[in-house]
Design a protein around this motif. Sequence first.
Motif, short mmCIF file in Angstrom:
data_model
loop_
_atom_site.label_atom_id
_atom_site.label_comp_id
_atom_site.label_asym_id
_atom_site.label_seq_id
_atom_site.Cartn_x
_atom_site.Cartn_y
_atom_site.Cartn_z
N HIS A 1 1.01 -1.00 -0.08
CA HIS A 1 0.53 -0.15 0.30
C HIS A 1 1.04 1.41 0.10
O HIS A 1 2.10 1.06 0.90
CB HIS A 1 -0.94 0.31 1.27
CG HIS A 1 0.07 0.42 3.13
ND1 HIS A 1 -0.26 1.67 3.14
CD2 HIS A 1 -0.58 -0.28 3.50
CE1 HIS A 1 0.29 1.70 4.55
NE2 HIS A 1 0.17 0.05 4.67
N ASP B 1 5.97 2.64 7.91
CA ASP B 1 4.33 1.95 6.96
C ASP B 1 3.66 3.05 6.62
O ASP B 1 3.08 4.41 6.71
CB ASP B 1 3.63 1.89 8.82
CG ASP B 1 1.91 2.38 8.00
OD1 ASP B 1 1.86 1.43 7.21
OD2 ASP B 1 0.93 2.65 8.85
N ASN B 2 3.80 2.61 4.93
CA ASN B 2 4.87 1.73 3.99
C ASN B 2 5.56 2.09 2.94
O ASN B 2 5.49 1.73 1.29
CB ASN B 2 2.88 1.39 3.20
CG ASN B 2 3.92 -0.36 3.72
OD1 ASN B 2 4.33 -0.84 3.83
ND2 ASN B 2 3.53 -0.99 2.32
N HIS C 1 -5.29 2.26 3.21
CA HIS C 1 -6.24 1.65 3.83
C HIS C 1 -6.43 2.49 5.19
O HIS C 1 -7.53 2.84 5.72
CB HIS C 1 -5.99 -0.16 5.05
CG HIS C 1 -4.47 0.09 4.62
ND1 HIS C 1 -3.41 -0.97 4.38
CD2 HIS C 1 -4.35 0.32 6.46
CE1 HIS C 1 -2.58 -0.61 4.49
NE2 HIS C 1 -2.85 -0.53 6.13
N HIS C 2 -5.75 3.23 4.95
CA HIS C 2 -5.51 4.59 6.44
C HIS C 2 -6.86 5.22 6.39
O HIS C 2 -6.98 5.82 7.25
CB HIS C 2 -4.03 5.54 6.28
CG HIS C 2 -3.13 4.75 7.04
ND1 HIS C 2 -2.61 4.35 5.66
CD2 HIS C 2 -2.77 3.85 8.03
CE1 HIS C 2 -1.63 3.02 6.62
NE2 HIS C 2 -1.47 3.12 7.90
N GLU D 1 5.03 -4.72 3.44
CA GLU D 1 4.15 -4.47 4.46
C GLU D 1 4.43 -4.11 5.70
O GLU D 1 4.74 -5.17 6.57
CB GLU D 1 2.27 -4.24 4.62
CG GLU D 1 2.41 -3.50 5.68
CD GLU D 1 0.45 -3.42 5.71
OE1 GLU D 1 -0.45 -4.66 4.84
OE2 GLU D 1 -0.33 -2.73 6.46
N HIS D 2 5.14 -2.83 5.97
CA HIS D 2 6.17 -2.36 7.09
C HIS D 2 7.50 -3.39 7.32
O HIS D 2 7.09 -4.00 8.00
CB HIS D 2 5.59 -3.11 8.25
CG HIS D 2 4.23 -2.44 8.52
ND1 HIS D 2 3.04 -2.54 9.31
CD2 HIS D 2 3.57 -1.27 7.53
CE1 HIS D 2 1.66 -1.81 9.76
NE2 HIS D 2 2.11 -1.25 8.50
ZN LIG Z 1 0.04 -0.60 6.77
#
Ligand SMILES: [Zn+2]
Length: 507
Positions: free
Chosen positions: A301, A311-312, A346-347, A375-376
Amino acid sequence: MRMRLMSVSLAALALAAAGQQTAAPVRLPAPEPAPALYALDGAFLQWPLPASGQAYADIDGRRLHRYVVEQAAIARRYRDSGHPQFWGRITGTSADAESADWLAAAFRRIGMADVRAQAIDLPPQWMPESWTITAASGATTLQLDRSAQPAYASPGTSRGGLDVEAVWAGTGSDADFAGRDVRGKAVFLFSMPLPGSMNNTSTADGGPKRAEANGAVAVFEIIALPGNMRNMLYPARVNIPVFSLGMEDGYAMRDLIAQAGDRPPRVRIRLNVRQVPDEKSALVWGTLPGATDETIYVMAHRDGWFDAATDNASGVATLVGLAEHFAKTPQARRRRTIVFVGLDGHHNDAGVGRTWMVAHKGELFAKTALAINAEHTSTIQTYVYGERIRSSNTYTAQLWYAGGPSRPKLQEIAIHAFREFGVPTYAEPEQAPPPGDLGRFYRFVPGVDAGDFNMYFHTDGETPETVPWTGLEASTRAYARIVDEVNKLPLSDLQRPEETAPTAPRP
Ligand SMILES: [Zn+2]
């Protein structure tokens, strides 16, 4: 430390025994470190490339880290162009568009096929345009918006704002609210900074819900981490304004409430929120065609708050690193087509792109052997010691998921790959992917995801310095190895009928 603590206490006791009054309770000196003897950046511990892994030597963590820095620069440009309070690579904004262009340019530079940005229509996006918060008692006024940050989707105030009493509510548990009158007041409570508990705000029994149920009109969650970081919280799902507050501001507020006695401080809150319609985001696609029409997906993302370095930006850097690596393999020797996709994110509490992908799972994933969610992928090892967050010269262990118990071969491949390239992990995999995008796919796609959540998660402290290049290198090499090993397996070892597996945690 224990010895020192004991000796201070003994000294106090000795004074007391001698009939002398100590002026104030003995406050232990914080264990302040000596000045740094080296710069972390040049001293991160690098996992040596094993003889078995020479094919992955081209995956260079320092280059991947530059991609993190470039993505942080996108966020900062957005901040510096008139968005000083709510900034980042926010979905739907000019920073989102710039991030999509940046990724598509990387895909083209690599020479991938079918590079395109698939436009996505967003529902109205929450946009806190500005806020001011002050607290006053007697001659003292605190400017709390130094660190206060509205939780995502928090309602705003009326134009005139709120002017209400402050009340302290401990950790926001039922015990803290028992017998306390919070009606019509702004509640201040402590919150832990870990996923899940940090999201006090997102759990049904969290402090904000209790505050609202007890008649409060606003909630401030003090994030219990040294410093005064801005911290974006996930939606509290209450109908009153919710803010996070840095610890310095939180302590100052606690002291103000304590000193004010029976004339509590007044808090003035003004939060201007707009719902912005008709914004767009994009799924950014690029393909490395293989020898067959079977597929492997790599996704990451693109969005995030503040620099959003872990992130990210880290995951996107890993995605680009994997594309660079596999682009060097001739098509005839890539058993499966590798599809890369930069998700809108998605945040924003929506995740429109992944929802579209799930809706099209039949056509997208019919022949999919593996989906990696990056992711991360690298985060610095920290510890709270004394009055500060201490950073070390290494990266942290990762939560991980690799297909679950019905795909033992995939789990085995992942364990070996993480070990080979020095990705620290926990002995027990997660039953569902760690919180992130794979949670929407893993029931019907063989998925792998490893990632961690650090103290800077979702704060303005989550800068590129908190993403060790060594961790990027380790994770990305491990993922590349997983792709190659998975390519030795037939689809039948990997694909399963859609599973009713445990629910993945948010988001
Ligand atoms: Zn994330």
